[in-house]
Design an enzyme around this catalytic site. Sequence first.
Site, PDB file in Angstrom:
ATOM      1  N   GLY A 193      61.394  -4.980 -44.077  1.00  0.00           N
ATOM      2  CA  GLY A 193      60.275  -4.061 -44.230  1.00  0.00           C
ATOM      3  C   GLY A 193      60.232  -2.977 -43.159  1.00  0.00           C
ATOM      4  O   GLY A 193      61.256  -2.650 -42.556  1.00  0.00           O
ATOM      5  N   GLY A 195      59.006  -2.930 -40.105  1.00  0.00           N
ATOM      6  CA  GLY A 195      59.446  -3.378 -38.778  1.00  0.00           C
ATOM      7  C   GLY A 195      60.963  -3.471 -38.725  1.00  0.00           C
ATOM      8  O   GLY A 195      61.609  -2.955 -37.793  1.00  0.00           O
ATOM      9  N   THR A 222      59.373  -4.956 -48.955  1.00  0.00           N
ATOM     10  CA  THR A 222      57.994  -5.202 -48.566  1.00  0.00           C
ATOM     11  C   THR A 222      57.210  -5.591 -49.794  1.00  0.00           C
ATOM     12  O   THR A 222      57.087  -4.803 -50.730  1.00  0.00           O
ATOM     13  CB  THR A 222      57.327  -3.971 -47.923  1.00  0.00           C
ATOM     14  OG1 THR A 222      55.934  -4.002 -48.244  1.00  0.00           O
ATOM     15  CG2 THR A 222      57.869  -2.659 -48.431  1.00  0.00           C
ATOM     16  N   ASP A 224      54.156  -5.993 -49.818  1.00  0.00           N
ATOM     17  CA  ASP A 224      52.887  -5.257 -49.760  1.00  0.00           C
ATOM     18  C   ASP A 224      53.008  -3.832 -50.315  1.00  0.00           C
ATOM     19  O   ASP A 224      52.009  -3.172 -50.528  1.00  0.00           O
ATOM     20  CB  ASP A 224      52.395  -5.143 -48.302  1.00  0.00           C
ATOM     21  CG  ASP A 224      52.014  -6.482 -47.702  1.00  0.00           C
ATOM     22  OD1 ASP A 224      52.016  -7.483 -48.427  1.00  0.00           O
ATOM     23  OD2 ASP A 224      51.725  -6.517 -46.489  1.00  0.00           O
ATOM     24  N   MET A 267      48.030 -10.775 -51.023  1.00  0.00           N
ATOM     25  CA  MET A 267      48.679 -10.172 -49.859  1.00  0.00           C
ATOM     26  C   MET A 267      48.327  -8.697 -49.734  1.00  0.00           C
ATOM     27  O   MET A 267      47.954  -8.058 -50.707  1.00  0.00           O
ATOM     28  CB  MET A 267      50.189 -10.321 -49.981  1.00  0.00           C
ATOM     29  CG  MET A 267      50.631 -11.732 -49.772  1.00  0.00           C
ATOM     30  SD  MET A 267      52.102 -12.048 -50.695  1.00  0.00           S
ATOM     31  CE  MET A 267      51.519 -11.928 -52.314  1.00  0.00           C
ATOM     32  N   GLY A 268      48.559  -8.201 -48.542  1.00  0.00           N
ATOM     33  CA  GLY A 268      48.260  -6.804 -48.247  1.00  0.00           C
ATOM     34  C   GLY A 268      47.654  -6.733 -46.864  1.00  0.00           C
ATOM     35  O   GLY A 268      46.442  -6.755 -46.708  1.00  0.00           O
ATOM     36  N   GLU A 323      44.239  -9.411 -48.148  1.00  0.00           N
ATOM     37  CA  GLU A 323      44.089 -10.113 -46.866  1.00  0.00           C
ATOM     38  C   GLU A 323      43.634  -9.214 -45.711  1.00  0.00           C
ATOM     39  O   GLU A 323      42.997  -9.678 -44.780  1.00  0.00           O
ATOM     40  CB  GLU A 323      45.399 -10.802 -46.482  1.00  0.00           C
ATOM     41  CG  GLU A 323      46.528  -9.835 -46.211  1.00  0.00           C
ATOM     42  CD  GLU A 323      47.793 -10.512 -45.723  1.00  0.00           C
ATOM     43  OE1 GLU A 323      48.866 -10.080 -46.139  1.00  0.00           O
ATOM     44  OE2 GLU A 323      47.702 -11.454 -44.937  1.00  0.00           O
TER      45      GLU A 323
HETATM   46  N1  LIG Z   1      59.342  -1.422 -33.703  1.00  0.00           N
HETATM   47  C1  LIG Z   1      60.361  -2.279 -33.825  1.00  0.00           C
HETATM   48  N2  LIG Z   1      61.528  -2.066 -33.181  1.00  0.00           N
HETATM   49  C2  LIG Z   1      62.559  -2.911 -33.322  1.00  0.00           C
HETATM   50  N3  LIG Z   1      62.525  -4.016 -34.077  1.00  0.00           N
HETATM   51  C3  LIG Z   1      61.397  -4.302 -34.728  1.00  0.00           C
HETATM   52  C4  LIG Z   1      60.258  -3.456 -34.647  1.00  0.00           C
HETATM   53  N4  LIG Z   1      59.274  -3.996 -35.397  1.00  0.00           N
HETATM   54  C5  LIG Z   1      59.789  -5.122 -35.920  1.00  0.00           C
HETATM   55  N5  LIG Z   1      61.058  -5.311 -35.534  1.00  0.00           N
HETATM   56  C6  LIG Z   1      61.929  -6.422 -35.894  1.00  0.00           C
HETATM   57  O1  LIG Z   1      62.103  -6.440 -37.301  1.00  0.00           O
HETATM   58  C7  LIG Z   1      62.071  -7.757 -37.809  1.00  0.00           C
HETATM   59  C8  LIG Z   1      61.087  -7.897 -38.912  1.00  0.00           C
HETATM   60  O2  LIG Z   1      59.854  -7.282 -38.598  1.00  0.00           O
HETATM   61  P1  LIG Z   1      58.487  -7.715 -39.281  1.00  0.00           P
HETATM   62  O3  LIG Z   1      57.457  -6.743 -38.853  1.00  0.00           O
HETATM   63  O4  LIG Z   1      58.231  -9.149 -39.002  1.00  0.00           O
HETATM   64  O5  LIG Z   1      58.766  -7.650 -40.823  1.00  0.00           O
HETATM   65  P2  LIG Z   1      59.007  -6.450 -41.806  1.00  0.00           P
HETATM   66  O6  LIG Z   1      60.281  -5.827 -41.441  1.00  0.00           O
HETATM   67  O7  LIG Z   1      59.052  -7.105 -43.111  1.00  0.00           O
HETATM   68  O8  LIG Z   1      57.859  -5.517 -41.642  1.00  0.00           O
HETATM   69  C9  LIG Z   1      61.793  -8.672 -36.617  1.00  0.00           C
HETATM   70  O9  LIG Z   1      62.985  -9.320 -36.265  1.00  0.00           O
HETATM   71  C10 LIG Z   1      61.287  -7.742 -35.545  1.00  0.00           C
HETATM   72  O10 LIG Z   1      61.663  -8.150 -34.250  1.00  0.00           O
HETATM   73  O1  LIG Z   2      52.776 -15.849 -42.716  1.00  0.00           O
HETATM   74  P1  LIG Z   2      53.751 -14.777 -42.413  1.00  0.00           P
HETATM   75  O2  LIG Z   2      55.143 -15.145 -42.699  1.00  0.00           O
HETATM   76  O3  LIG Z   2      53.589 -14.169 -41.065  1.00  0.00           O
HETATM   77  O4  LIG Z   2      53.504 -13.634 -43.460  1.00  0.00           O
HETATM   78  C1  LIG Z   2      52.279 -13.080 -43.760  1.00  0.00           C
HETATM   79  C2  LIG Z   2      52.460 -11.621 -44.100  1.00  0.00           C
HETATM   80  O5  LIG Z   2      53.649 -11.349 -44.730  1.00  0.00           O
HETATM   81  C3  LIG Z   2      53.487 -10.372 -45.713  1.00  0.00           C
HETATM   82  O6  LIG Z   2      53.961 -10.929 -46.894  1.00  0.00           O
HETATM   83  C4  LIG Z   2      54.175  -9.091 -45.358  1.00  0.00           C
HETATM   84  O7  LIG Z   2      55.342  -9.368 -44.702  1.00  0.00           O
HETATM   85  P2  LIG Z   2      56.303  -8.233 -44.196  1.00  0.00           P
HETATM   86  O8  LIG Z   2      55.599  -7.421 -43.161  1.00  0.00           O
HETATM   87  O9  LIG Z   2      57.444  -8.983 -43.657  1.00  0.00           O
HETATM   88  O10 LIG Z   2      56.667  -7.427 -45.402  1.00  0.00           O
HETATM   89  C5  LIG Z   2      52.032 -10.028 -45.758  1.00  0.00           C
HETATM   90  O11 LIG Z   2      51.599  -9.871 -47.041  1.00  0.00           O
HETATM   91  C6  LIG Z   2      51.408 -11.105 -44.963  1.00  0.00           C
HETATM   92  O12 LIG Z   2      50.482 -10.519 -44.127  1.00  0.00           O
HETATM   93 MG   LIG Z   3      55.855  -5.178 -42.223  1.00  0.00          MG
END
Ligand SMILES: Nc1ncnc2c1ncn2[C@@H]1O[C@H](COP(=O)(O)OP(=O)(O)O)[C@@H](O)[C@H]1O
Ligand SMILES: O=P(O)(O)OC[C@H]1O[C@](O)(COP(=O)(O)O)[C@@H](O)[C@@H]1O
Ligand SMILES: [Mg+2]
Length: 487
Positions: A193, A195, A222, A224, A267-268, A323
């Site tokens: 996603g 992050g 994602t 969401d 979710m959201g 959420e």
């Molecule tokens: N600003 C950032 N810079 C570098 N890595 C990040 C950053 N934000 C998140 N990550 C890394 O990306 C991975 C997933 O991020 P996360 O926010 O949990 O999920 P998503 O990518 O689904 O939004 C994690 O391993 C996290 O350490």
């Molecule tokens: O319980 P966890 O694994 O932290 O996940 C909860 C969150 O993950 C989500 O599915 C979104 O996850 P991502 O940010 O990884 O896309 C949200 O809807 C929810 O807030």
């Molecule tokens: Mg995310």
Amino acid sequence: MEATSNGQGQHHMKIVKGDCGYILEDIPHLSDYIPDLPTYHNPLQDNPAYAAVKKHFIDTDDTVTQKILVHKDSQRGVHFRRAGPRQRVYFHSGEVHACIVTCGGLCPGLNTVIREIVCGLYHMYGVNRVIGIDGGYKGFYAKNTLTLDPKVVNDIHKRGGTILGTSRGGHDTMKIVDSIQDRGINQVYIIGGDGTQRGAALIYEEIRRRGLKVAVAGIPKTIDNDIPVIDRSFGFDTAVEEAQRAINAAHVEAESMENGVGLVKLMGRNCGFIAMYATLANRDVDCCLIPESPFYLEGKGGLFEYMEKTLKENGHIVIVIAEGAGQELLTESLDGTDASGNKLLKDVGLWMSHKIKEYFAQKRKMPINLKYIDPTYMIRAIPANASDNVYCTLLAQGAVHGAMAGFTGFISGLVNGAHTYIPFPRITENQNNVVITDRMWARLLSSTNQPSFLWARDMAKAKKEGCPLPTQSPPSPKAENCNNNSV
Ligand SMILES: Nc1ncnc2c1ncn2[C@@H]1O[C@H](COP(=O)(O)OP(=O)(O)O)[C@@H](O)[C@H]1O
Ligand SMILES: O=P(O)(O)OC[C@H]1O[C@](O)(COP(=O)(O)O)[C@@H](O)[C@@H]1O
Ligand SMILES: [Mg+2]
């Protein structure tokens, strides 16, 4: 055409300008920082499955417009490079050593994307060295890898989750790039996603700084649907469909009891797309609450007043809450973040159940039967539906074609129904949200008949302050000046 490259913070954005306000937000290419790279004939044209295809390759100048609504005098605006196979590739099949990593929360379709990257590399480009990184970013430096081939991934799209495992946190750019360099990996496919793609951008920058011939391609995941620019993210369609089961159950329960209240949390974290689409699809929902549209419980125009009215009229009510909705109303604070730095949310569903029960029992002395359903992990864990499976296939193949063609630092994304390559900064700079002044949210309000909270609150405030009264349409600019909360 005039091309410029501007370092946005750390990121390199390649902007190409053309006539009539045409802008191409281009993606980086390995040849931007490695001179004299050899190119090869694309093996796809010898592939029997593609023998009847009229046009094998994408024209170099094909781009996709971000805005499809235009007026006769409009400037042409932002465009993205069209995804697809190129005539010349920058990797010889035998030279490719690819890796795939999945990060962040689960989402239907992760396994399909993994499968299709592996099969795309093997079957379209004759590659035979693909590995999976175990357990997200930290797997690059703290875990083992898995060998992936078409046999291993053959039926994984029928399973939920990710066969590679995933995690939050643990992004260490230097250690990850060291691992990529040490293992001799030259194509990195990163599924995750917002992050994850921020992390992918850092990996790309470091690879470029070291001058490595390594292509970095992101596939946005994602559930969401909070990634901007793209039409929708994979797994979203599946999530909306699966949410119907929870809403239907809530409706059956509510309908079968006297003063039945069915409450479903969907979710959201920061946006209400799943809640909004699931509500619109279902039609049994009486009220949908999302983070973008603040609401209040008590008083005129509040949720409880609407609930009481609906219970009196229909004998039951179904409420869907995202959420991230109403977080500002919850008093007990949960300061902190998860391992990735995402703000931890309080459980608005449990809080809401408690508040509803308390209000009707104590303040209204009205017995209600409330059933609360939180299907989050049941939705996230299922395999992708048919439409998402096809979508995942095209996204994965787009990423493979792009990396083979030597592009890097991009995500494979659908824009206005066309597959494109989008530079990382464009999708990491902000988040996608439900726009409550758009017609889609108005459709929802008209379908549920719920109060629009803000207008009622604004109306009271406007009345008190002697401002012009907003009507049942978005407030006029004059009223907006009078109240910062207006939408
Ligand atoms: N600003 C950032 N810079 C570098 N890595 C990040 C950053 N934000 C998140 N990550 C890394 O990306 C991975 C997933 O991020 P996360 O926010 O949990 O999920 P998503 O990518 O689904 O939004 C994690 O391993 C996290 O350490
Ligand atoms: O319980 P966890 O694994 O932290 O996940 C909860 C969150 O993950 C989500 O599915 C979104 O996850 P991502 O940010 O990884 O896309 C949200 O809807 C929810 O807030
Ligand atoms: Mg995310």
